[in-house]
Scaffold this motif. Structure first.
Motif, PDB file in Angstrom:
ATOM      1  N   ASN A 168       0.788  -1.156  -0.156  1.00 14.99           N
ATOM      2  CA  ASN A 168       0.031   0.172   0.028  1.00 14.99           C
ATOM      3  C   ASN A 168       0.892   1.225   0.134  1.00 14.99           C
ATOM      4  OD1 ASN A 168      -2.366  -1.058  -0.254  1.00 14.99           O
ATOM      5  ND2 ASN A 168      -2.635  -1.544   2.124  1.00 14.99           N
ATOM      6  N   PHE A 169       1.894   1.116   0.552  1.00 12.01           N
ATOM      7  CA  PHE A 169       2.974   2.560   0.791  1.00 12.01           C
ATOM      8  C   PHE A 169       3.383   2.600  -0.569  1.00 12.01           C
ATOM      9  CE2 PHE A 169       7.170   4.212   0.989  1.00 12.01           C
ATOM     10  CZ  PHE A 169       6.788   5.485   1.770  1.00 12.01           C
ATOM     11  N   PHE A 170       3.831   1.824  -1.226  1.00  7.96           N
ATOM     12  CA  PHE A 170       4.483   1.699  -2.385  1.00  7.96           C
ATOM     13  C   PHE A 170       3.434   2.094  -3.764  1.00  7.96           C
ATOM     14  CE2 PHE A 170       7.994  -0.050  -0.340  1.00  7.96           C
ATOM     15  CZ  PHE A 170       8.978   1.098  -0.596  1.00  7.96           C
ATOM     16  N   LYS A 171       2.133   1.788  -3.559  1.00 12.38           N
ATOM     17  CA  LYS A 171       1.175   1.832  -4.340  1.00 12.38           C
ATOM     18  C   LYS A 171       0.356   3.331  -4.116  1.00 12.38           C
ATOM     19  CE  LYS A 171      -0.092  -0.023  -7.293  1.00 12.38           C
ATOM     20  NZ  LYS A 171       0.245   0.122  -8.474  1.00 12.38           N
ATOM     21  N   LEU A 172       0.858   4.143  -3.256  1.00 14.78           N
ATOM     22  CA  LEU A 172      -0.188   5.315  -3.021  1.00 14.78           C
ATOM     23  C   LEU A 172       0.182   6.139  -4.300  1.00 14.78           C
ATOM     24  CD1 LEU A 172       1.610   6.399   0.418  1.00 14.78           C
ATOM     25  CD2 LEU A 172      -0.882   5.728  -0.164  1.00 14.78           C
ATOM     26  N   PRO A 173      -0.771   6.879  -4.412  1.00 13.02           N
ATOM     27  CA  PRO A 173      -0.795   7.804  -5.898  1.00 13.02           C
ATOM     28  C   PRO A 173       0.148   9.025  -5.586  1.00 13.02           C
ATOM     29  CG  PRO A 173      -2.667   8.355  -4.788  1.00 13.02           C
ATOM     30  CD  PRO A 173      -2.069   7.118  -3.764  1.00 13.02           C
ATOM     31  N   ASN A 174       0.702   9.099  -6.806  1.00 16.34           N
ATOM     32  CA  ASN A 174       1.782  10.169  -6.970  1.00 16.34           C
ATOM     33  C   ASN A 174       1.697  11.100  -8.107  1.00 16.34           C
ATOM     34  OD1 ASN A 174       3.492   9.355  -9.121  1.00 16.34           O
ATOM     35  ND2 ASN A 174       4.466   7.691  -7.816  1.00 16.34           N
ATOM     36  N   ARG A 175       1.998  12.422  -8.099  1.00 16.01           N
ATOM     37  CA  ARG A 175       1.623  13.221  -9.134  1.00 16.01           C
ATOM     38  C   ARG A 175       1.998  12.943 -10.565  1.00 16.01           C
ATOM     39  NH1 ARG A 175       4.313  17.920  -5.704  1.00 16.01           N
ATOM     40  NH2 ARG A 175       2.889  18.007  -4.055  1.00 16.01           N
ATOM     41  N   ALA A 176       2.854  11.883 -10.632  1.00 18.32           N
ATOM     42  CA  ALA A 176       3.231  11.380 -11.951  1.00 18.32           C
ATOM     43  C   ALA A 176       2.169  10.396 -12.412  1.00 18.32           C
ATOM     44  CB  ALA A 176       4.680  10.724 -11.985  1.00 18.32           C
ATOM     45  N   ASP A 177       1.386   9.711 -11.651  1.00 22.66           N
ATOM     46  CA  ASP A 177       0.385   8.811 -12.021  1.00 22.66           C
ATOM     47  C   ASP A 177      -1.002   9.673 -12.329  1.00 22.66           C
ATOM     48  OD1 ASP A 177       2.100   6.697 -11.686  1.00 22.66           O
ATOM     49  OD2 ASP A 177       1.590   6.580  -9.510  1.00 22.66           O
ATOM     50  N   LEU A 178      -1.239  10.888 -12.088  1.00 23.10           N
ATOM     51  CA  LEU A 178      -2.307  11.631 -12.187  1.00 23.10           C
ATOM     52  C   LEU A 178      -2.528  12.005 -13.532  1.00 23.10           C
ATOM     53  CD1 LEU A 178      -2.687  13.732  -9.077  1.00 23.10           C
ATOM     54  CD2 LEU A 178      -3.327  11.413  -9.227  1.00 23.10           C
ATOM     55  N   PRO A 179      -3.891  12.130 -14.071  1.00 24.10           N
ATOM     56  CA  PRO A 179      -4.227  12.438 -15.384  1.00 24.10           C
ATOM     57  C   PRO A 179      -4.059  13.974 -15.410  1.00 24.10           C
ATOM     58  CG  PRO A 179      -6.040  11.263 -14.512  1.00 24.10           C
ATOM     59  CD  PRO A 179      -4.961  11.413 -13.505  1.00 24.10           C
ATOM     60  N   GLY A 180      -3.270  14.477 -16.329  1.00 24.89           N
ATOM     61  CA  GLY A 180      -2.906  16.102 -16.622  1.00 24.89           C
ATOM     62  C   GLY A 180      -1.604  16.276 -16.764  1.00 24.89           C
ATOM     63  N   LYS A 181      -0.785  15.344 -16.659  1.00 26.25           N
ATOM     64  CA  LYS A 181       0.784  15.715 -16.533  1.00 26.25           C
ATOM     65  C   LYS A 181       1.257  16.808 -15.865  1.00 26.25           C
ATOM     66  CE  LYS A 181       0.723  13.268 -21.179  1.00 26.25           C
ATOM     67  NZ  LYS A 181       0.823  13.655 -22.420  1.00 26.25           N
ATOM     68  N   PHE A 182       0.897  16.852 -14.641  1.00 24.69           N
ATOM     69  CA  PHE A 182       1.275  17.953 -13.513  1.00 24.69           C
ATOM     70  C   PHE A 182       2.865  17.841 -13.362  1.00 24.69           C
ATOM     71  CE2 PHE A 182      -3.023  16.831 -12.600  1.00 24.69           C
ATOM     72  CZ  PHE A 182      -3.577  18.188 -12.675  1.00 24.69           C
ATOM     73  N   GLU A 183       3.157  19.080 -13.204  1.00 24.49           N
ATOM     74  CA  GLU A 183       4.830  19.204 -13.205  1.00 24.49           C
ATOM     75  C   GLU A 183       4.908  20.546 -12.058  1.00 24.49           C
ATOM     76  OE1 GLU A 183       9.320  20.148 -15.003  1.00 24.49           O
ATOM     77  OE2 GLU A 183       7.469  19.446 -16.250  1.00 24.49           O
ATOM     78  N   GLU A 184       5.584  20.212 -10.956  1.00 26.64           N
ATOM     79  CA  GLU A 184       5.621  21.287  -9.827  1.00 26.64           C
ATOM     80  C   GLU A 184       6.743  21.993 -10.331  1.00 26.64           C
ATOM     81  OE1 GLU A 184       7.192  21.870  -5.387  1.00 26.64           O
ATOM     82  OE2 GLU A 184       5.765  20.292  -5.788  1.00 26.64           O
ATOM     83  N   LYS A 185       6.581  23.626 -10.345  1.00 24.11           N
ATOM     84  CA  LYS A 185       7.619  24.266 -10.829  1.00 24.11           C
ATOM     85  C   LYS A 185       7.970  25.376  -9.735  1.00 24.11           C
ATOM     86  CE  LYS A 185       7.703  23.447 -15.196  1.00 24.11           C
ATOM     87  NZ  LYS A 185       9.065  23.108 -16.005  1.00 24.11           N
ATOM     88  N   ALA A 186       7.046  25.770  -8.797  1.00 26.72           N
ATOM     89  CA  ALA A 186       7.717  26.710  -7.853  1.00 26.72           C
ATOM     90  C   ALA A 186       6.929  26.133  -6.435  1.00 26.72           C
ATOM     91  CB  ALA A 186       7.318  28.007  -8.089  1.00 26.72           C
ATOM     92  N   PHE A 187       7.412  26.396  -5.123  1.00 24.42           N
ATOM     93  CA  PHE A 187       6.943  26.248  -3.944  1.00 24.42           C
ATOM     94  C   PHE A 187       7.271  27.554  -3.043  1.00 24.42           C
ATOM     95  CE2 PHE A 187       7.323  24.612   0.259  1.00 24.42           C
ATOM     96  CZ  PHE A 187       6.013  24.558   0.616  1.00 24.42           C
ATOM     97  N   VAL A 188       6.441  27.924  -2.306  1.00 27.61           N
ATOM     98  CA  VAL A 188       6.892  28.790  -1.293  1.00 27.61           C
ATOM     99  C   VAL A 188       6.203  28.663   0.145  1.00 27.61           C
ATOM    100  CG1 VAL A 188       5.545  30.801  -1.929  1.00 27.61           C
ATOM    101  CG2 VAL A 188       7.632  31.163  -0.632  1.00 27.61           C
ATOM    102  N   ARG A 189       6.440  28.916   1.100  1.00 25.88           N
ATOM    103  CA  ARG A 189       6.051  28.525   2.415  1.00 25.88           C
ATOM    104  C   ARG A 189       6.333  29.654   3.335  1.00 25.88           C
ATOM    105  NH1 ARG A 189       6.411  26.935   7.741  1.00 25.88           N
ATOM    106  NH2 ARG A 189       5.000  25.196   8.509  1.00 25.88           N
ATOM    107  N   ASN A 190       5.460  30.354   4.133  1.00 25.64           N
ATOM    108  CA  ASN A 190       5.731  31.209   5.361  1.00 25.64           C
ATOM    109  C   ASN A 190       6.409  30.486   6.364  1.00 25.64           C
ATOM    110  OD1 ASN A 190       3.444  30.169   6.421  1.00 25.64           O
ATOM    111  ND2 ASN A 190       3.038  32.160   7.158  1.00 25.64           N
ATOM    112  N   GLU A 191       7.154  31.384   6.980  1.00 27.71           N
ATOM    113  CA  GLU A 191       7.979  30.496   8.323  1.00 27.71           C
ATOM    114  C   GLU A 191       7.214  30.323   9.769  1.00 27.71           C
ATOM    115  OE1 GLU A 191      11.812  31.704   8.803  1.00 27.71           O
ATOM    116  OE2 GLU A 191      12.438  32.162   6.434  1.00 27.71           O
TER     117      GLU A 191
END
Length: 126
Positions: free
Chosen positions: A18-41
């Motif tokens: 189950n751990f290794f079968k968790l969905p990840n972004r590469a498996d999702l329809p849409g071909k998503f690619e993370e380009k940027a991320f920001v978080r406040n402190e």
């Protein structure tokens, strides 16, 4: 004793499967690619998370499924994902509108509140 060991091995096997079968972004329809991320402190008050994603297949993109892969903070946090087709910013800021709106056009915005409610809107939504 052998039955107990066998049952433990089966349970551990299921956990690893189950751990290794968790969905990840590469498996999702849409071909998503993370380009940027920001978080406040801020760890004690409102935690703000902002993401920029490109969408390679806008017709089949499952934005809600991608939203389920994003973290949210249960103590008054907000997670916001901006989706772009084509070019996307590689740097986001904490201050609105978070990127150069004259250069980049948002397809959709997904906002996740502190209880995990996901709201998907067309275009830029702040």
């Amino acid at each position: 004793m052998k039955k107990l060991v066998g049952a433990a091995i089966v349970v551990l096997g299921l956990i690893f499967y189950n751990f290794f079968k968790l969905p990840n972004r590469a498996d999702l329809p849409g071909k998503f690619e993370e380009k940027a991320f920001v978080r406040n402190e801020n760890n004690l008050g409102t935690v703000l998370l902002y993401y920029a994603f490109t969408v390679g297949d806008t017709l089949n993109a499952d934005y809600q499924a991608l939203g389920k892969t994003l973290p949210f903070n249960k103590t008054n946090g907000i997670t916001t994902a901006f989706f772009f087709h084509g070019e996307a910013p590689d740097i986001l800021s904490l201050e609105p509108p978070h990127f150069d709106t004259t250069r980049y056009e948002v397809l959709k915005t997904l906002t996740i509140d502190k209880v995990g409610n996901r709201v998907l809107t067309d275009g830029l939504s702040l």
